[in-house]
Motif scaffolding. Structure first.
Motif, PDB file in Angstrom:
ATOM      1  N   THR A  91       0.581  -1.006   0.010  1.00 28.47           N
ATOM      2  CA  THR A  91      -0.082  -0.160   0.170  1.00 28.47           C
ATOM      3  C   THR A  91       0.771   1.322   0.061  1.00 28.47           C
ATOM      4  OG1 THR A  91      -0.163   0.276   2.320  1.00 28.47           O
ATOM      5  CG2 THR A  91      -1.838  -1.136   1.534  1.00 28.47           C
ATOM      6  N   GLY A 114      -2.677  -1.454  -3.540  1.00 25.95           N
ATOM      7  CA  GLY A 114      -3.753  -0.591  -3.202  1.00 25.95           C
ATOM      8  C   GLY A 114      -3.548   0.804  -2.407  1.00 25.95           C
ATOM      9  N   TYR A 115      -4.212   1.491  -2.468  1.00 24.82           N
ATOM     10  CA  TYR A 115      -4.168   2.586  -1.514  1.00 24.82           C
ATOM     11  C   TYR A 115      -4.380   2.202   0.059  1.00 24.82           C
ATOM     12  CZ  TYR A 115      -4.986   7.243   0.591  1.00 24.82           C
ATOM     13  OH  TYR A 115      -4.690   8.439   1.352  1.00 24.82           O
ATOM     14  N   GLY A 116      -3.415   2.820   0.739  1.00 29.95           N
ATOM     15  CA  GLY A 116      -3.592   2.571   2.179  1.00 29.95           C
ATOM     16  C   GLY A 116      -2.641   3.523   2.969  1.00 29.95           C
ATOM     17  N   THR A 123      -8.614   2.942   5.600  1.00 30.09           N
ATOM     18  CA  THR A 123      -8.265   3.325   4.309  1.00 30.09           C
ATOM     19  C   THR A 123      -7.920   2.243   3.207  1.00 30.09           C
ATOM     20  OG1 THR A 123      -6.010   3.864   4.496  1.00 30.09           O
ATOM     21  CG2 THR A 123      -7.726   5.697   5.057  1.00 30.09           C
ATOM     22  N   VAL A 124      -7.531   0.986   4.010  1.00 25.99           N
ATOM     23  CA  VAL A 124      -6.967  -0.321   3.157  1.00 25.99           C
ATOM     24  C   VAL A 124      -8.305  -0.875   2.498  1.00 25.99           C
ATOM     25  CG1 VAL A 124      -5.747  -2.418   3.239  1.00 25.99           C
ATOM     26  CG2 VAL A 124      -5.144  -0.317   4.567  1.00 25.99           C
ATOM     27  N   ASP A 125      -8.376  -1.385   1.445  1.00 22.27           N
ATOM     28  CA  ASP A 125      -9.473  -1.943   0.818  1.00 22.27           C
ATOM     29  C   ASP A 125      -9.515  -3.302   1.414  1.00 22.27           C
ATOM     30  OD1 ASP A 125     -10.323  -4.189  -1.605  1.00 22.27           O
ATOM     31  OD2 ASP A 125     -11.218  -2.274  -1.683  1.00 22.27           O
ATOM     32  N   ARG A 126     -10.668  -3.602   2.165  1.00 21.72           N
ATOM     33  CA  ARG A 126     -10.834  -4.694   2.750  1.00 21.72           C
ATOM     34  C   ARG A 126     -10.844  -6.109   1.995  1.00 21.72           C
ATOM     35  NH1 ARG A 126      -9.167  -2.875   7.367  1.00 21.72           N
ATOM     36  NH2 ARG A 126     -10.102  -4.455   8.502  1.00 21.72           N
ATOM     37  N   ALA A 127     -11.456  -6.085   0.820  1.00 23.15           N
ATOM     38  CA  ALA A 127     -11.444  -7.023  -0.223  1.00 23.15           C
ATOM     39  C   ALA A 127      -9.946  -7.683  -0.580  1.00 23.15           C
ATOM     40  CB  ALA A 127     -12.153  -7.026  -1.522  1.00 23.15           C
ATOM     41  N   GLN A 128      -9.224  -6.582  -0.956  1.00 22.86           N
ATOM     42  CA  GLN A 128      -7.761  -6.653  -0.965  1.00 22.86           C
ATOM     43  C   GLN A 128      -7.055  -7.226   0.382  1.00 22.86           C
ATOM     44  OE1 GLN A 128      -5.957  -3.044  -2.640  1.00 22.86           O
ATOM     45  NE2 GLN A 128      -5.303  -4.227  -4.502  1.00 22.86           N
TER      46      GLN A 128
END
Length: 248
Positions: A91, A114-116, A123-128
């Motif tokens: 991230t 991903g963005y984090g 802010t970290v995409d939970r699916a990722q």
């Protein structure tokens, strides 16, 4: 934050590490910093070496999922290259760096980007997160937190590390570095780091870890952390530690 058309810290480090994912503007910025300070390639090689050794140590202890904050360019011995059997989520907060990372990792089923924002794990995409760091919050994982502490004040850093401590399962590990006062004698280089940059004396490092428990290695110059053989002679610009989240 790095400007879209300006130099990128992530790509400058890629240049210093001998990578291929940088632009002329990054090379020029790297040269300007070296003119104000001195050669940087050896210093960043030593930091990348610490990353590799700490990740291998975590993998040897059974960690097979990693969350990396402030990841930069995912090449030149980054986490998924050091621990190829693990899954990794890189991230960063810089959108251009995220896009570059996604392009480099396209097609990988073991590493994503991903963005984090490390100061806000929401802010970290939970699916990722659940795809690339399976068992997050339920089984031990590795958190890589390099290049970030120097840009957080003590209160923000303490809060961030405590939130990470609460978010991960017991047995999780944290690889972290701190910037020493190395740049104090180089005012031009220090000015280039911007007003958010914070140097700290080494005796301040360990208390900032809060409830994270450093291994017996302690917080030491990264060039000497679990090194086999003679360390490369570099200034002690970065100190590093591997810390454990023990059972409460």
């Amino acid at each position: 934050m790095d400007q879209p058309d300006g130099p990128s810290t992530a790509r400058m480090i890629d240049y210093w590490l001998g990578g291929r994912h940088h632009r002329p503007v990054d090379v020029a910025a790297a040269a300007a910093f070296e003119a104000a300070y001195g050669p940087c390639a050896a210093i960043f090689r030593s930091l990348r070496g610490f990353l590799g050794r700490s990740v291998r140590a975590m993998a040897d202890e059974g960690v097979d999922g990693f969350l990396v904050f402030g990841a930069g360019v995912p090449t030149c011995g980054n986490v998924h290259e050091v621990a190829p059997e693990a899954t990794v989520l890189y991230t960063d907060v810089d959108p251009e760096t995220v896009r570059l990372g996604q392009r480099l990792l396209a097609g990988s089923d073991r590493a994503g980007y991903g963005y984090g924002d490390a100061t806000d794990t929401g802010t970290v995409d939970r699916a990722q997160l659940h795809r690339f760091v399976p068992g997050w919050g339920r089984r031990p994982v590795g958190v890589v937190f390099l290049g970030l502490a120097a840009f957080l004040d003590d209160d923000t850093l303490a809060r961030t590390l405590d939130e990470l401590y609460q978010a991960v399962a017991p047995g999780s590990r944290l690889a972290i570095d701190f910037d020493s006062e190395e740049l104090a004698g180089h005012p031009q280089a220090l000015a280039m780091m911007g007003p958010a940059f914070r140097m700290r004396a080494p005796d301040r490092f360990a208390p900032l870890l809060g409830r994270w428990r450093p291994t017996d290695d302690g917080v030491v110059p990264v060039a000497r952390w679990r090194l086999e053989g003679e360390p490369e002679q570099v200034p002690d610009a970065f100190y590093g530690a591997l810390a454990l989240r023990p059972a409460d």
